[in-house]
Scaffold this motif. Structure first.
Motif, PDB file in Angstrom:
ATOM      1  N   GLN A  43       1.960   9.238  -6.496  1.00  0.00           N
ATOM      2  CA  GLN A  43       2.390  10.543  -5.925  1.00  0.00           C
ATOM      3  C   GLN A  43       3.691  11.044  -6.877  1.00  0.00           C
ATOM      4  O   GLN A  43       3.488  12.369  -6.702  1.00  0.00           O
ATOM      5  N   CYS A  47       0.637  -1.383   0.103  1.00  0.00           N
ATOM      6  CA  CYS A  47       0.161   0.461  -0.332  1.00  0.00           C
ATOM      7  C   CYS A  47       1.224   0.914   0.457  1.00  0.00           C
ATOM      8  O   CYS A  47       0.452   1.690  -0.849  1.00  0.00           O
ATOM      9  N   GLU A  61       1.786   9.623   4.822  1.00  0.00           N
ATOM     10  CA  GLU A  61       1.002  10.947   4.233  1.00  0.00           C
ATOM     11  C   GLU A  61       2.106  11.912   5.289  1.00  0.00           C
ATOM     12  O   GLU A  61       2.108  13.635   4.098  1.00  0.00           O
ATOM     13  N   TYR A 121       1.201   4.281  -3.038  1.00  0.00           N
ATOM     14  CA  TYR A 121       0.803   5.406  -2.739  1.00  0.00           C
ATOM     15  C   TYR A 121       2.599   6.222  -3.273  1.00  0.00           C
ATOM     16  O   TYR A 121       2.078   7.456  -3.679  1.00  0.00           O
TER      17      TYR A 121
END
Length: 114
Positions: A23, A15, A110, A19
Motif C-alpha cells: 500500500q 502478511c 484494511e 500489505y
C-alpha cells in the motif's frame, strides 16, 4: 504515522507487513521479539485496543500452556507474563491515529487504514 508491532516468525504478522508495503504506507516496525516493550508501552497498546491483558495474551500458544496453563491470573500478572514473554502477545498489532487493531484477519488493518 502507522506503527506495526510485528513478530517475523508469525505468518499473519508477515502478511500485515507485506500489505503495508504494498500500500506504500509510511510506517514504523516494532519487532516484538527484539525491542522489549515497557510496561507503559503495553498498557498504552491495551488502551488503544480497548482490551484487557487477559484478552491480548495468546493462551492457546503451546508455550503458554506448558508454562502458565491451568492457573488463574490477575490482569496485572498477564501483563507481566507478556512483558517477560513477548512471543505471547497477540500479533500483528497496527496503530494509527490513536486507534489500534489486531491484524487478524487482515481486514481489521484494511478498515483501520481505510
Amino acid at each position: 504515522m502507522i506503527k506495526l508491532y510485528h513478530n517475523n516468525r508469525c505468518s499473519k504478522s508477515r502478511c500485515a507487513l507485506e500489505y503495508l508495503e504494498e500500500q506504500h504506507k509510511d510506517f514504523e516496525v516494532v519487532d516484538l521479539l527484539k525491542e522489549k516493550l515497557s510496561k507503559s508501552d503495553l498498557e498504552e497498546l491495551l488502551k488503544l485496543l480497548d482490551m484487557r491483558s487477559s484478552e491480548l495474551i495468546r493462551k492457546e500458544d503451546a508455550f503458554f500452556k506448558e508454562n502458565f496453563g491451568g492457573k488463574n491470573y490477575t490482569e496485572e500478572e498477564y501483563l507481566d507474563i507478556m512483558l517477560k514473554n513477548p512471543r505471547l502477545i497477540q500479533r500483528p498489532i497496527v496503530v494509527k491515529n490513536g486507534k489500534a487493531v489486531i491484524g487478524r484477519p487482515l481486514e481489521n488493518v484494511e478498515q483501520l487504514l481505510g
